[in-house]
Scaffold this motif. Structure first.
Motif, PDB file in Angstrom:
ATOM      1  N   UNK A 191     -36.803  82.306  43.165  1.00 62.48           N
ATOM      2  CA  UNK A 191     -37.051  80.570  43.063  1.00 62.48           C
ATOM      3  C   UNK A 191     -36.887  79.972  44.427  1.00 62.48           C
ATOM      4  N   UNK A 192     -38.127  79.487  45.130  1.00 62.67           N
ATOM      5  CA  UNK A 192     -37.944  78.926  46.362  1.00 62.67           C
ATOM      6  C   UNK A 192     -37.594  77.493  46.321  1.00 62.67           C
ATOM      7  N   UNK A 193     -36.894  77.259  47.127  1.00 65.22           N
ATOM      8  CA  UNK A 193     -36.362  75.588  47.448  1.00 65.22           C
ATOM      9  C   UNK A 193     -37.212  75.362  48.556  1.00 65.22           C
ATOM     10  N   UNK A 194     -38.390  74.494  48.241  1.00 65.00           N
ATOM     11  CA  UNK A 194     -39.200  73.752  49.341  1.00 65.00           C
ATOM     12  C   UNK A 194     -38.954  72.400  49.534  1.00 65.00           C
ATOM     13  N   UNK A 195     -39.037  71.980  50.829  1.00 66.64           N
ATOM     14  CA  UNK A 195     -39.204  70.691  51.093  1.00 66.64           C
ATOM     15  C   UNK A 195     -39.013  70.411  52.516  1.00 66.64           C
ATOM     16  N   UNK A 196     -39.182  68.955  53.031  1.00 61.96           N
ATOM     17  CA  UNK A 196     -39.099  68.964  54.336  1.00 61.96           C
ATOM     18  C   UNK A 196     -37.511  68.676  54.369  1.00 61.96           C
ATOM     19  N   UNK A 197     -37.288  68.923  56.027  1.00 66.93           N
ATOM     20  CA  UNK A 197     -35.924  69.110  56.327  1.00 66.93           C
ATOM     21  C   UNK A 197     -35.038  67.844  55.739  1.00 66.93           C
ATOM     22  N   UNK A 198     -33.700  68.471  55.415  1.00 70.63           N
ATOM     23  CA  UNK A 198     -32.864  67.385  55.321  1.00 70.63           C
ATOM     24  C   UNK A 198     -32.634  66.905  53.954  1.00 70.63           C
ATOM     25  N   UNK A 199     -33.454  67.317  52.927  1.00 75.21           N
ATOM     26  CA  UNK A 199     -33.700  66.671  51.729  1.00 75.21           C
ATOM     27  C   UNK A 199     -32.323  67.383  50.586  1.00 75.21           C
ATOM     28  N   UNK A 200     -31.742  68.330  51.280  1.00 79.18           N
ATOM     29  CA  UNK A 200     -30.490  68.904  50.521  1.00 79.18           C
ATOM     30  C   UNK A 200     -30.926  70.406  49.783  1.00 79.18           C
ATOM     31  N   UNK A 201     -31.738  71.037  50.502  1.00 81.61           N
ATOM     32  CA  UNK A 201     -32.110  72.422  49.990  1.00 81.61           C
ATOM     33  C   UNK A 201     -30.784  73.283  49.998  1.00 81.61           C
ATOM     34  N   UNK A 202     -30.192  73.440  51.175  1.00 77.79           N
ATOM     35  CA  UNK A 202     -29.171  74.495  51.534  1.00 77.79           C
ATOM     36  C   UNK A 202     -28.030  73.638  50.675  1.00 77.79           C
TER      37      UNK A 202
END
Ligand code: GDP
Ligand code: MG
Length: 298
Positions: free
Chosen positions: A12-23
């Motif tokens: 499952x890949x968590x994709x998004x712009x930087x700083x949205x809270x993926x990590x």
């Protein structure tokens, strides 16, 4: 009686712009810190796997750099890494920020994801910062770009609605037994984790743009079983002499503080005493040098 459900597992890949809270979301789902988190953009540089094993399914979460515009070799490498991560996943979870309306960078991410032929679940993150009733227009805009995707509002920070996100994702996974050993929660070695933790403390300590031109490399990682401790020696790489002075700080105080913070967290993660030695080295223009990037595993 109902049939027993088959076991499911997949990427499952968590994709998004930087700083949205993926990590933050990966750590929350895994229940362990596998990825470093800072308020600064572009903290995540490599692909990191976080594993969650439940009785009915195993999710292998792919944390990755944000989708952003690339201005130097480091940024281009990070962007390539992100695109590769999306390509290898069975399910893509675009993460966007809760707001009144869709931000331009978030819209670009959703459009990119809409072109894939893959199940998509959109996570609207940071709902602890806004009231839910105000998310309706945002959800409608997401729906226009991705009409078939489920949309789940969550807070990666507080854990709110994470169970619901998992409930939506699990049935989309392929039928399969566990892909990773059930006691594993990341693919990172202790050495790699140490590198990341030092970088996190460095990012948190430094102001402005300096973090983006710094890197951390572990030069020695050795266990001393007799004294029950791990000796770690790491070098902080900076691009300019002036940056070296700032990382070291007056009287060496900044570097000492970074070292203390990193050591305390590493002792907690590794479950043993850590002796951490840090030094700083200037490597001119390393962020533009493909060879240097490779040396650093980027
Ligand atoms: N209030 C709030 N802050 C969050 C949430 N998730 C992440 N953050 C913060 O957003 C910042 C970026 O998080 P990070 O996980 O590094 O984002 P990434 O760049 O997408 O991996 C950090 O300061 C996090 O503490 C959330 O659900 N609510
Ligand atoms: Mg990240």
């Amino acid at each position: 009686m109902s049939e027993p459900q088959p076991y499911r597992a997949g990427f499952v890949a968590l994709a998004g712009r930087t700083n949205v809270g993926k990590s933050t979301l990966v750590n929350q789902i895994v229940g362990q810190k596998v990825a470093i988190v800072t308020p600064k953009p572009q903290t995540t540089r490599r692909r990191i796997l976080g594993v969650r094993t439940d009785a009915d399914a195993q999710l292998i979460l792919i944390d990755m750099p944000g989708l952003h515009e690339a201005h130097n070799a480091l940024n281009r490498r990070m962007l390539e890494t992100a695109r590769r991560c999306i390509a290898e996943a069975e399910i893509v979870v675009p993460v966007i920020e809760a707001a009144e309306s869709l931000d331009k960078a978030d819209r670009r991410v959703l459009t990119e994801v809409s072109e894939l032929n893959r199940p998509v679940v959109v996570a609207i993150n940071k709902i602890d910062l806004v009231s839910r009733s105000r998310l309706l227009p945002l959800a409608e805009q997401v729906h226009e770009v991705l009409p078939r995707a489920e949309i789940v509002p969550i807070s990666a920070l507080t854990g709110e609605n994470i169970e619901e996100l998992l409930r939506v994702i699990k049935p989309l996974l392929p039928e399969s037994g566990p892909l990773m050993s059930v006691d594993e929660y990341t693919d990172q070695t202790e050495r790699m984790l140490a590198e990341e933790i030092v970088r996190e403390k460095l990012f948190l300590a430094m102001r402005q743009e300096i973090p983006y031109s710094t890197a951390v490399k572990i030069e020695d990682f050795s266990d001393d079983p007799e004294r029950k401790l791990t000796r770690i020696s790491a070098v902080i790489i900076v691009e300019r002499d002036s940056h070296k002075g700032m990382v070291i700080g007056a009287g060496g105080r900044m570097l000492k503080e970074i070292g203390t913070q990193a050591r305390l967290e590493l002792e907690q993660i590794l479950g043993r005493r850590v002796f951490l030695e840090l030094h700083v080295k200037v490597e001119k223009r390393w962020t533009s040098d493909p060879r240097k990037l490779k040396e650093l595993g980027l």
